[in-house]
Design an enzyme around this catalytic site. Structure first.
Site, short mmCIF file in Angstrom:
data_model
loop_
_atom_site.label_atom_id
_atom_site.label_comp_id
_atom_site.label_asym_id
_atom_site.label_seq_id
_atom_site.Cartn_x
_atom_site.Cartn_y
_atom_site.Cartn_z
N ASP A 35 1.00 -3.62 -4.79
CA ASP A 35 0.53 -2.39 -4.16
C ASP A 35 1.51 -1.85 -3.13
OD1 ASP A 35 -1.68 -2.81 -5.68
OD2 ASP A 35 -3.00 -3.36 -4.03
N MET A 169 -7.13 0.34 -2.99
CA MET A 169 -6.80 1.66 -2.46
C MET A 169 -5.49 2.20 -3.02
SD MET A 169 -7.78 4.23 -0.82
CE MET A 169 -9.28 3.62 -0.08
N CYS A 170 -4.57 1.31 -3.40
CA CYS A 170 -3.32 1.81 -3.98
C CYS A 170 -3.60 2.57 -5.27
CB CYS A 170 -2.36 0.66 -4.24
SG CYS A 170 -2.96 -0.49 -5.47
N THR A 171 -4.51 2.05 -6.08
CA THR A 171 -4.91 2.72 -7.32
C THR A 171 -5.66 4.00 -7.01
OG1 THR A 171 -5.04 0.63 -8.50
CG2 THR A 171 -6.21 2.49 -9.46
N ASN A 174 -2.91 6.54 -5.55
CA ASN A 174 -1.71 6.91 -6.29
C ASN A 174 -1.89 7.05 -7.78
OD1 ASN A 174 -0.19 6.78 -3.89
ND2 ASN A 174 0.02 4.57 -4.09
#
Length: 299
Positions: A35, A169-171, A174
């Site tokens: 991430d 949260m990265c998914t 982004n």
């Protein structure tokens, strides 16, 4: 501590685990996370700063330790920015302990299966403890797994919350792939979690933002309506820093007891639960192996 430890995840729980291992003077720590850092991470992932946003979590966390002589003189941190499940089996053999701070199920199942395979194929010459930490709001758990001896991760699969409503949260930020990702981004980043869901005007604003973002990422909006959106919002579980700290401390304490041969599983148990939602208490017990487990029953 003269050992080599693999930490899975460099998020809220992973940062706490890495900090603890450094304070414990673990000689070498390897950390895996694919991430990147988001603004919303900074309130609980204390190894990161504003200037680190959009940088990989693993390399940034490692750099935080390695750039400080007072810390790097006793602990060397080696980062990996890649999918955990792409590592070959041989990669895991070099570690004395593996500690998980992941928020996804499949990578933990993967590691559990690999470690059991190593134990079986080596006739118990390789037996790497797998300590799994997990949090959900004010609740958390620590599972201590000795492949071939205690219940494996798969044995306790049914202890997971029935609703898994947190998303990396990265998914979410982004690379959203579902309407759930879209809705969590809108409520967590674009707006305030304190919005009044009884106010039709605010709800309509949320709905329009969700629709716009879904269209931006070419996500089908056929099932997106106000009722569906509110249902997802009410299920989102926030990450709580104090829960991360308690679970990380328990994970590292389990590792230390095994390292110094102080662990008595009959007395100490292999499964710890922490509940800060209904008061504040912990409960540790012995979780038995499932004789019909698809992963460990043959070992």
């Amino acid at each position: 501590m003269d050992c080599k430890v693999l930490v899975l995840g460099a998020g809220g729980l992973g940062c706490e685990i890495l900090k603890n291992l450094t304070m414990m003077r673990v000689k070498e720590v390897h950390i895996v996370d694919m991430d990147t850092i988001e603004l919303t991470n900074l309130n609980r992932q204390f190894l990161f700063r504003d200037e680190d946003i959009n940088s990989p979590k693993a390399t940034t966390a490692a750099q935080y330790i390695n750039d400080r002589p007072s810390l790097s003189s006793r602990t060397k941190v080696i980062p990996y920015v890649q999918d955990l499940t792409n590592f070959p089996t041989e990669f895991f053999q070099q570690f004395q302990f593996i500690i998980s701070g992941l928020d996804a199920i499949e990578p933990r199942r993967f590691v559990n299966k690999v470690l059991l395979q190593l134990t079986k194929e080596s006739n118990y010459d390789i037996c790497i403890p797998f300590i799994d930490g997990g949090t959900e709001g004010l609740k958390g758990h620590v599972k201590t797994i000795i492949p071939g001896f205690t219940a494996c991760w798969e044995c306790s699969l049914n202890t997971l919350p029935t609703q898994q409503n947190t998303y990396p949260m990265c998914t979410v930020a982004n690379n959203p792939r579902t309407l759930e990702h879209i809705i969590e981004y809108v409520i967590s980043v674009q707006t305030s979690a304190d919005m009044d869901l009884e106010d039709e005007g605010q709800v309509d604003t949320l709905f329009q933002l969700c629709k716009e973002r879904a269209n931006q990422f070419n996500i089908d909006t056929k099932k997106l309506n106000v009722s569906y959106m509110l249902g997802i919002i009410k299920k989102i579980v926030p990450s709580v820093s104090c829960t991360n700290a308690m679970i990380a401390a328990s994970c590292c304490n389990q590792m230390m007891k095994i390292y110094y041969d102080l662990m008595d599983f009959e007395k100490d148990g292999n499964f710890t639960m922490i509940n800060g939602a209904d008061g504040c208490f912990t409960y540790t017990f012995a979780y038995d192996r499932d004789p019909h487990c698809a992963v460990c029953s043959g070992i």
